[in-house]
Design an enzyme around this catalytic site. Structure first.
Site, PDB file in Angstrom:
ATOM      1  N   GLY A 142       0.798  -1.229   0.000  1.00  0.00           N
ATOM      2  CA  GLY A 142       0.000   0.000   0.000  1.00  0.00           C
ATOM      3  C   GLY A 142       0.826   1.274   0.000  1.00  0.00           C
ATOM      4  N   GLU A 143       2.139   1.169   0.213  1.00  0.00           N
ATOM      5  CA  GLU A 143       2.959   2.384   0.187  1.00  0.00           C
ATOM      6  C   GLU A 143       2.942   3.000  -1.201  1.00  0.00           C
ATOM      7  OE1 GLU A 143       6.882   1.476   1.580  1.00  0.00           O
ATOM      8  OE2 GLU A 143       6.224   1.264   3.668  1.00  0.00           O
ATOM      9  N   HIS A 155      -8.059  27.691   7.112  1.00  0.00           N
ATOM     10  CA  HIS A 155      -9.017  27.782   8.217  1.00  0.00           C
ATOM     11  C   HIS A 155      -8.687  29.001   9.091  1.00  0.00           C
ATOM     12  CE1 HIS A 155     -11.755  26.538  11.314  1.00  0.00           C
ATOM     13  NE2 HIS A 155     -10.778  26.528  12.193  1.00  0.00           N
ATOM     14  N   LYS A 177     -22.442  29.294  18.617  1.00  0.00           N
ATOM     15  CA  LYS A 177     -22.783  27.920  18.977  1.00  0.00           C
ATOM     16  C   LYS A 177     -21.765  27.391  19.973  1.00  0.00           C
ATOM     17  CE  LYS A 177     -20.051  25.484  15.475  1.00  0.00           C
ATOM     18  NZ  LYS A 177     -19.378  26.308  14.535  1.00  0.00           N
ATOM     19  N   ARG A 228     -19.584  24.030  21.049  1.00  0.00           N
ATOM     20  CA  ARG A 228     -19.163  22.692  20.631  1.00  0.00           C
ATOM     21  C   ARG A 228     -18.585  21.976  21.845  1.00  0.00           C
ATOM     22  NH1 ARG A 228     -18.989  21.136  15.357  1.00  0.00           N
ATOM     23  NH2 ARG A 228     -18.376  22.596  13.717  1.00  0.00           N
TER      24      ARG A 228
HETATM   25  C1  R5P Z   1     -15.264  25.868  12.204  1.00  0.00           C
HETATM   26  O1  R5P Z   1     -14.570  26.630  12.859  1.00  0.00           O
HETATM   27  C2  R5P Z   1     -15.213  25.839  10.729  1.00  0.00           C
HETATM   28  O2  R5P Z   1     -15.015  27.100  10.184  1.00  0.00           O
HETATM   29  C3  R5P Z   1     -16.484  25.218  10.160  1.00  0.00           C
HETATM   30  O3  R5P Z   1     -17.585  26.000  10.555  1.00  0.00           O
HETATM   31  C4  R5P Z   1     -16.666  23.828  10.654  1.00  0.00           C
HETATM   32  O4  R5P Z   1     -15.467  23.086  10.531  1.00  0.00           O
HETATM   33  C5  R5P Z   1     -17.756  23.135   9.893  1.00  0.00           C
HETATM   34  O5  R5P Z   1     -17.893  21.858  10.420  1.00  0.00           O
HETATM   35  P1  R5P Z   1     -19.276  21.084  10.385  1.00  0.00           P
HETATM   36  O6  R5P Z   1     -19.769  21.164   8.979  1.00  0.00           O
HETATM   37  O7  R5P Z   1     -18.898  19.681  10.815  1.00  0.00           O
HETATM   38  O8  R5P Z   1     -20.168  21.734  11.387  1.00  0.00           O
END
Ligand code: R5P
Length: 327
Positions: A42-43, A133, A201, A203
């Protein structure tokens, strides 16, 4: 032409080929030849199938799961280096492991930093990234980079569709972390200091959202199209919760733009069953178009970032500024 780095050659890792096909098309260049395969265990085995000595090499390499995509990107970069390429630019439309961008709890790694360090190991000369991100993460790099944004792809498209709809709209951040991005989109879509809405929200852990924790902060959304903008859709939970709240508050429609369609297990179903009306993503991560059409319930449109990347490659090759690609 070129900028003294030799002829342009554009290669792609396995995960990057579908997007690279669009880039090759836009650049009217031939795909860089590779002889890639797998060993029995698999490498990954990679061999460049053409001369790249003194060439300006670009490698399109999204590093979404599996982690093998990192390995293939590193191997291909090293192969180009050992084959005497003059300059190597890693084009990373999606950087996997970028969400772990800080040590915010004890005994946790910073995966984004490690992901970048891994890609630097075979010593590329430059990077081109798309919608990180958290762009501060790129400060971990010692290598020169350019950072492009999904807004360059989304804004012209959304602008036209919103104008066509004739309805009032408001841009929204699906969580507090996305507020700056939403502000930027509001500015590009509406000009000036257009209002935004922020959803908040809680988490309890990655991939979970505490029920009833979603709150909406900002002007009323009643009767408006709420345009949620985010860097990625993973499970779809964030936007599904925000959309439900928006509709509860009387939003006429909910549209979403996210640059990276991670679409992990269950995301299609969650999106289908959500209050989201339209979803726009890019092809920074490849998904089978038939699957997206079938599983997305007709809500999902994929906008290509191929032209944007092709322009970035062309300009880098020619030694021209990338500023005009940054929106
Ligand atoms: C979070 O900080 C990111 O910007 C996204 O909002 C997040 O990763 C989205 O993840 P999911 O679709 O699983 O809620």
């Amino acid at each position: 032409m070129g900028n003294g780095h030799g002829p342009l050659k554009v290669f792609a890792t396995t995960a990057g080929v579908p997007l690279a096909a669009k880039v090759w098309d836009h650049l009217s260049c031939k795909p860089g030849l590779l002889d890639s395969g797998r060993f029995k265990d698999g490498e990954i085995s990679v061999q460049i199938g053409e001369d790249v000595r003194d060439c300006d090499v670009f490698i399109i390499a999204p590093t979404n799961v599996p982690a093998d995509n990192f390995m293939e990107a590193m191997l291909l970069c090293q192969a180009a280096r050992l084959s005497s390429a003059d300059r190597i630019t890693m084009v990373v439309p999606y950087l996997g492991y970028a969400r772990g961008d800080r040590k915010d709890q004890p005994r946790k790694p910073i995966s984004a930093k490690l992901a970048l360090q891994m890609l630097e190991l075979p010593k590329p000369n430059r990077f081109i990234f798309l919608d990180m991100h958290n762009e501060q993460t790129l400060g971990a790099l010692d290598t020169v980079f350019d950072h492009l944004y999904g807004s360059a792809v989304a804004v012209p498209h959304l602008k036209a569709l919103l104008a066509q709809s004739g309805k009032p709209y408001i841009v929204a951040a699906p969580d507090a972390g996305a507020a700056q991005r939403a502000d930027k989109y509001a500015h590009f879509l509406s000009g000036g200091d257009a209002d935004i809405v922020i959803f908040s929200k809680m988490r309890p852990k990655p991939g979970e959202i505490r029920s009833n924790s979603v709150k909406i902060i900002g002007p009323p959304v009643k009767g408006k199209i709420v345009v949620l903008v985010d860097d990625m859709i993973d499970s779809g939970g964030t936007i599904a919760h925000a959309a439900a709240k928006a509709k509860e508050k009387g939003a006429a429609e909910v549209w979403v733009f996210a640059t990276h369609a991670v679409f992990s297990h269950g995301a299609f179903k969650r999106l289908r069953e959500s209050k989201v009306d339209r979803v726009f993503v890019t092809d920074s991560i490849h998904h089978d178009p038939d699957l997206v059409a079938k599983e997305g319930g007709g809500k999902i449109a994929v906008l290509s970032c191929g032209e944007l990347l092709a322009k970035a490659i062309h300009r880098t090759h020619e030694g021209e500024s990338l500023s005009q690609l940054i929106l």
